[in-house]
Write an enzyme that holds these catalytic residues in place. Structure first.
Site, PDB file in Angstrom:
ATOM      1  N   ILE A  22       0.674  -1.137  -0.055  1.00 17.91           N
ATOM      2  CA  ILE A  22      -0.014  -0.064  -0.006  1.00 17.91           C
ATOM      3  C   ILE A  22       0.708   1.297   0.057  1.00 17.91           C
ATOM      4  O   ILE A  22       0.606   2.371  -0.669  1.00 17.91           O
ATOM      5  CB  ILE A  22      -0.980   0.126   0.993  1.00 17.91           C
ATOM      6  CG1 ILE A  22      -1.983  -1.176   1.017  1.00 17.91           C
ATOM      7  CG2 ILE A  22      -1.606   1.347   1.302  1.00 17.91           C
ATOM      8  CD1 ILE A  22      -3.073  -1.230   2.201  1.00 17.91           C
ATOM      9  N   VAL A  68      11.447   0.583  12.694  1.00 14.30           N
ATOM     10  CA  VAL A  68      10.892   1.204  13.443  1.00 14.30           C
ATOM     11  C   VAL A  68      10.687   0.765  15.240  1.00 14.30           C
ATOM     12  O   VAL A  68      10.449   1.528  15.937  1.00 14.30           O
ATOM     13  CB  VAL A  68       9.372   1.705  13.085  1.00 14.30           C
ATOM     14  CG1 VAL A  68       9.641   2.169  11.711  1.00 14.30           C
ATOM     15  CG2 VAL A  68       8.325   0.476  13.030  1.00 14.30           C
ATOM     16  N   ALA A  98       2.633  -8.181  13.683  1.00 12.98           N
ATOM     17  CA  ALA A  98       2.165  -8.915  15.150  1.00 12.98           C
ATOM     18  C   ALA A  98       2.798 -10.207  14.789  1.00 12.98           C
ATOM     19  O   ALA A  98       2.614 -10.692  13.673  1.00 12.98           O
ATOM     20  CB  ALA A  98       0.666  -8.995  15.325  1.00 12.98           C
ATOM     21  N   TYR A 158      -8.103 -11.300  13.534  1.00 12.50           N
ATOM     22  CA  TYR A 158      -7.630 -10.110  13.324  1.00 12.50           C
ATOM     23  C   TYR A 158      -6.771  -9.726  14.735  1.00 12.50           C
ATOM     24  O   TYR A 158      -5.654  -9.206  14.732  1.00 12.50           O
ATOM     25  CB  TYR A 158      -8.248  -9.015  12.785  1.00 12.50           C
ATOM     26  CG  TYR A 158      -7.411  -7.739  12.181  1.00 12.50           C
ATOM     27  CD1 TYR A 158      -6.402  -7.989  11.328  1.00 12.50           C
ATOM     28  CD2 TYR A 158      -7.593  -6.490  12.717  1.00 12.50           C
ATOM     29  CE1 TYR A 158      -5.662  -7.041  10.920  1.00 12.50           C
ATOM     30  CE2 TYR A 158      -6.692  -5.511  12.303  1.00 12.50           C
ATOM     31  CZ  TYR A 158      -5.600  -5.716  11.249  1.00 12.50           C
ATOM     32  OH  TYR A 158      -4.940  -4.701  11.024  1.00 12.50           O
ATOM     33  N   LYS A 165      -4.612  -1.523  16.381  1.00 12.83           N
ATOM     34  CA  LYS A 165      -5.108  -0.437  15.297  1.00 12.83           C
ATOM     35  C   LYS A 165      -6.251   0.462  15.878  1.00 12.83           C
ATOM     36  O   LYS A 165      -6.162   1.597  15.848  1.00 12.83           O
ATOM     37  CB  LYS A 165      -5.878  -1.139  14.011  1.00 12.83           C
ATOM     38  CG  LYS A 165      -5.048  -1.989  13.241  1.00 12.83           C
ATOM     39  CD  LYS A 165      -3.823  -0.918  12.347  1.00 12.83           C
ATOM     40  CE  LYS A 165      -3.339  -1.692  11.131  1.00 12.83           C
ATOM     41  NZ  LYS A 165      -2.144  -1.055  10.461  1.00 12.83           N
ATOM     42  N   THR A 196      -1.907  -7.824  -0.480  1.00 10.02           N
ATOM     43  CA  THR A 196      -0.186  -7.660  -0.217  1.00 10.02           C
ATOM     44  C   THR A 196       0.285  -8.855   0.254  1.00 10.02           C
ATOM     45  O   THR A 196      -0.063  -9.633   0.891  1.00 10.02           O
ATOM     46  CB  THR A 196      -0.283  -6.144   0.578  1.00 10.02           C
ATOM     47  OG1 THR A 196      -0.586  -6.556   1.820  1.00 10.02           O
ATOM     48  CG2 THR A 196      -0.736  -5.137   0.066  1.00 10.02           C
TER      49      THR A 196
HETATM   50  P1  NAD Z   1       3.286  -4.935   3.239  1.00 12.38           P
HETATM   51  O1  NAD Z   1       3.842  -6.052   3.859  1.00 12.38           O
HETATM   52  O2  NAD Z   1       3.684  -4.529   1.855  1.00 12.38           O
HETATM   53  O3  NAD Z   1       3.793  -3.575   4.179  1.00 12.38           O
HETATM   54  C1  NAD Z   1       3.964  -3.697   5.558  1.00 12.38           C
HETATM   55  C2  NAD Z   1       5.303  -3.162   5.836  1.00 12.38           C
HETATM   56  O4  NAD Z   1       5.460  -3.126   7.346  1.00 12.38           O
HETATM   57  C3  NAD Z   1       6.481  -3.667   5.279  1.00 12.38           C
HETATM   58  O5  NAD Z   1       6.750  -2.992   4.410  1.00 12.38           O
HETATM   59  C4  NAD Z   1       7.294  -4.076   6.473  1.00 12.38           C
HETATM   60  O6  NAD Z   1       8.797  -4.152   5.999  1.00 12.38           O
HETATM   61  C5  NAD Z   1       6.810  -2.947   7.557  1.00 12.38           C
HETATM   62  N1  NAD Z   1       7.311  -3.303   8.699  1.00 12.38           N
HETATM   63  C6  NAD Z   1       6.989  -4.536   9.541  1.00 12.38           C
HETATM   64  N2  NAD Z   1       7.586  -4.309  10.536  1.00 12.38           N
HETATM   65  C7  NAD Z   1       8.505  -3.078  10.637  1.00 12.38           C
HETATM   66  C8  NAD Z   1       9.514  -2.964  11.341  1.00 12.38           C
HETATM   67  N3  NAD Z   1       9.777  -3.272  12.609  1.00 12.38           N
HETATM   68  N4  NAD Z   1      10.236  -1.573  11.072  1.00 12.38           N
HETATM   69  C9  NAD Z   1       9.907  -1.238   9.828  1.00 12.38           C
HETATM   70  N5  NAD Z   1       9.148  -1.651   9.028  1.00 12.38           N
HETATM   71  C10 NAD Z   1       8.244  -2.662   9.379  1.00 12.38           C
HETATM   72  O7  NAD Z   1       1.585  -4.828   3.620  1.00 12.38           O
HETATM   73  P2  NAD Z   1       0.614  -3.904   3.489  1.00 12.38           P
HETATM   74  O8  NAD Z   1      -0.632  -4.567   3.415  1.00 12.38           O
HETATM   75  O9  NAD Z   1       0.862  -2.847   2.345  1.00 12.38           O
HETATM   76  O10 NAD Z   1       0.583  -2.969   4.790  1.00 12.38           O
HETATM   77  C11 NAD Z   1       0.842  -1.786   5.149  1.00 12.38           C
HETATM   78  C12 NAD Z   1      -0.178  -1.205   6.006  1.00 12.38           C
HETATM   79  O11 NAD Z   1      -1.607  -1.456   5.636  1.00 12.38           O
HETATM   80  C13 NAD Z   1      -0.216  -1.941   7.418  1.00 12.38           C
HETATM   81  O12 NAD Z   1      -0.222  -0.613   8.501  1.00 12.38           O
HETATM   82  C14 NAD Z   1      -1.465  -2.802   7.625  1.00 12.38           C
HETATM   83  O13 NAD Z   1      -2.083  -2.871   8.625  1.00 12.38           O
HETATM   84  C15 NAD Z   1      -2.246  -1.819   6.749  1.00 12.38           C
HETATM   85  N6  NAD Z   1      -3.564  -2.392   5.933  1.00 12.38           N
HETATM   86  C16 NAD Z   1      -3.251  -3.479   5.055  1.00 12.38           C
HETATM   87  C17 NAD Z   1      -4.691  -3.885   4.633  1.00 12.38           C
HETATM   88  C18 NAD Z   1      -4.505  -5.128   3.667  1.00 12.38           C
HETATM   89  O14 NAD Z   1      -5.637  -5.770   3.435  1.00 12.38           O
HETATM   90  N7  NAD Z   1      -3.457  -5.583   2.900  1.00 12.38           N
HETATM   91  C19 NAD Z   1      -6.036  -3.393   4.944  1.00 12.38           C
HETATM   92  C20 NAD Z   1      -6.066  -2.332   5.908  1.00 12.38           C
HETATM   93  C21 NAD Z   1      -4.755  -1.703   6.109  1.00 12.38           C
HETATM   94  O1  0WE Z   2      -3.048  -5.364   8.835  1.00  9.97           O
HETATM   95  C1  0WE Z   2      -3.319  -6.215   8.260  1.00  9.97           C
HETATM   96  C2  0WE Z   2      -2.262  -7.354   8.398  1.00  9.97           C
HETATM   97  C3  0WE Z   2      -0.821  -7.138   9.088  1.00  9.97           C
HETATM   98  C4  0WE Z   2      -0.065  -8.004   9.355  1.00  9.97           C
HETATM   99  C5  0WE Z   2       0.313  -9.389   8.804  1.00  9.97           C
HETATM  100  C6  0WE Z   2       0.928 -10.038   9.127  1.00  9.97           C
HETATM  101  C7  0WE Z   2       1.152 -11.446   8.491  1.00  9.97           C
HETATM  102  C8  0WE Z   2       2.650 -11.898   8.644  1.00  9.97           C
HETATM  103  C9  0WE Z   2       0.310  -8.064  10.893  1.00  9.97           C
HETATM  104  N1  0WE Z   2       1.354  -9.034  11.381  1.00  9.97           N
HETATM  105  C10 0WE Z   2       1.657  -9.977  10.467  1.00  9.97           C
HETATM  106  N2  0WE Z   2       2.574 -10.931  10.956  1.00  9.97           N
HETATM  107  C11 0WE Z   2       3.028 -11.891  10.355  1.00  9.97           C
HETATM  108  O2  0WE Z   2       3.826 -12.812  10.679  1.00  9.97           O
HETATM  109  N3  0WE Z   2      -4.237  -6.338   7.486  1.00  9.97           N
HETATM  110  C12 0WE Z   2      -5.512  -5.450   7.587  1.00  9.97           C
HETATM  111  C13 0WE Z   2      -4.656  -7.528   6.541  1.00  9.97           C
HETATM  112  C14 0WE Z   2      -5.274  -8.573   7.507  1.00  9.97           C
HETATM  113  O3  0WE Z   2      -4.786  -9.352   8.244  1.00  9.97           O
HETATM  114  C15 0WE Z   2      -5.818 -10.322   8.672  1.00  9.97           C
HETATM  115  C16 0WE Z   2      -6.990  -9.738   8.010  1.00  9.97           C
HETATM  116  C17 0WE Z   2      -6.517  -8.916   7.250  1.00  9.97           C
HETATM  117  C18 0WE Z   2      -7.661  -8.053   6.411  1.00  9.97           C
HETATM  118  C19 0WE Z   2      -5.746 -11.082   9.617  1.00  9.97           C
HETATM  119  C20 0WE Z   2      -6.759 -12.017  10.242  1.00  9.97           C
HETATM  120  C21 0WE Z   2      -7.982 -11.445   9.571  1.00  9.97           C
HETATM  121  C22 0WE Z   2      -8.323 -10.387   8.527  1.00  9.97           C
END
Ligand code: NAD
Ligand code: 0WE
Length: 258
Positions: A22, A68, A98, A158, A165, A196
């Site tokens: 994202i 971070v 997480a 979740y 969050k 993603t």
């Molecule tokens: P992504 O895996 O592409 O991005 C997650 C990022 O977090 C990665 O770049 C990873 O390097 C970084 N990260 C994790 N631990 C870190 C640390 N200790 N230091 C620095 N960076 C760290 O996945 P994404 O889906 O693009 O996630 C980005 C954001 O969007 C997250 O906050 C996620 O909760 C949120 N989000 C995702 C979805 C979804 O469905 N994919 C929906 C709503 C919100």
């Molecule tokens: O914020 C997220 C996911 C963030 C995330 C993903 C992982 C996968 C790998 C945080 N920690 C980890 N740790 C790992 O080891 N989302 C919004 C995507 C997501 O994750 C879910 C969802 C949705 C949507 C998990 C359970 C149910 C729904």
């Protein structure tokens, strides 16, 4: 490009892992609007990806490591930002983590350690990077983070991420209050599910994706481009009166009661 709505602005982007991130969608929208960017990478594992994507934003786009969860790396990263750009206008925080086990079983079984890690990386880090960036935002600024509906309602599995969050969204409100007098706005985008790296490997993700398609008012999932465009809106003068908010970009899913 020089006449874009973000021309002359400097943006710092946290959270690109690959081209499906994202953070990358929002970064691309910011660049297309004329912003210059600086990227972090979490560690060596994603360094090559981020360097390659950064190069597509302009030949000398700066990139530096910042995990971070480490105060020393946040300080070092913003020293690097100060020396390479001298100022910051936009900050994107698109980071969450997480421990995997915590996203599998029951919320009640969350360990003290998993709870601490999830909150440290997914919520406290916004506070830490905002505090480091604010002194460089000398002409006001816009801070954008990413949230998810599980902050507000129970989304099975979740779990502790939902609680983190909720903390993130409350942090957005408190940061908005602290930074408003400096004309710095702070908002969250609550995105619907996007396929993603962080979403893949979540068991049941595809079923959830299908559920949104069947039940959201728009009868489809959101695209990365749509989330990118909302990130652009919040960064631009279009969002000038908006701070402390969580804006849903979820095809309307969150308004449904059944
Ligand atoms: P992504 O895996 O592409 O991005 C997650 C990022 O977090 C990665 O770049 C990873 O390097 C970084 N990260 C994790 N631990 C870190 C640390 N200790 N230091 C620095 N960076 C760290 O996945 P994404 O889906 O693009 O996630 C980005 C954001 O969007 C997250 O906050 C996620 O909760 C949120 N989000 C995702 C979805 C979804 O469905 N994919 C929906 C709503 C919100
Ligand atoms: O914020 C997220 C996911 C963030 C995330 C993903 C992982 C996968 C790998 C945080 N920690 C980890 N740790 C790992 O080891 N989302 C919004 C995507 C997501 O994750 C879910 C969802 C949705 C949507 C998990 C359970 C149910 C729904």
């Amino acid at each position: 490009m020089s006449e874009g709505i973000l021309s002359g602005r400097v943006g710092v982007v946290f959270g690109v892992a690959n081209k499906r991130s994202i953070a990358w969608a929002i970064a691309q929208a910011w660049v297309a609007a004329g912003a210059r960017l600086i990227f972090n990478y979490q560690g060596e594992r994603v360094r090559g990806n981020v360097e390659e994507l950064a190069a597509a934003c302009g030949p000398d786009t700066p990139v530096a490591q910042c995990d971070v969860s480490r105060d020393d790396e946040i300080a070092g990263f913003f020293d690097f930002v100060r020396s390479s750009a001298g100022r910051v206008d936009l900050l994107l925080h698109s980071v969450a983590f997480a421990p995997r086990e915590a996203l599998e079983g029951r919320f009640i079984d969350t360990t003290r350690q998993a709870f601490a890690v999830a909150h440290d990386i997914s919520a406290y880090s916004l506070v830490a990077v905002s505090r480091a960036a604010a002194p460089l935002m000398t002409d006001g600024g816009s801070i954008v983070t990413l949230s998810y509906y599980g902050a507000e309602k129970v989304v099975p599995h979740y779990n502790v991420m939902g609680v983190a969050k909720a903390s993130l969204e409350a942090s957005v409100r408190y940061l908005a209050h602290d930074l408003g007098p400096q004309r710095i706005r702070v908002n969250a985008i609550s995105a619907g599910p996007v396929n993603t790296l962080a979403a893949r490997g979540i068991s049941g993700f595809m079923e959830m994706y299908k559920h949104y398609e069947a039940h959201a008012p728009l009868r489809r999932n959101v695209t990365l481009e749509e989330v990118g465009q909302t990130g652009l809106f919040l960064a631009s003068d279009g969002g000038a009166g908006i701070t402390g908010q969580t804006i849903y970009v979820d095809s309307g899913y969150s308004v449904m009661g059944m």
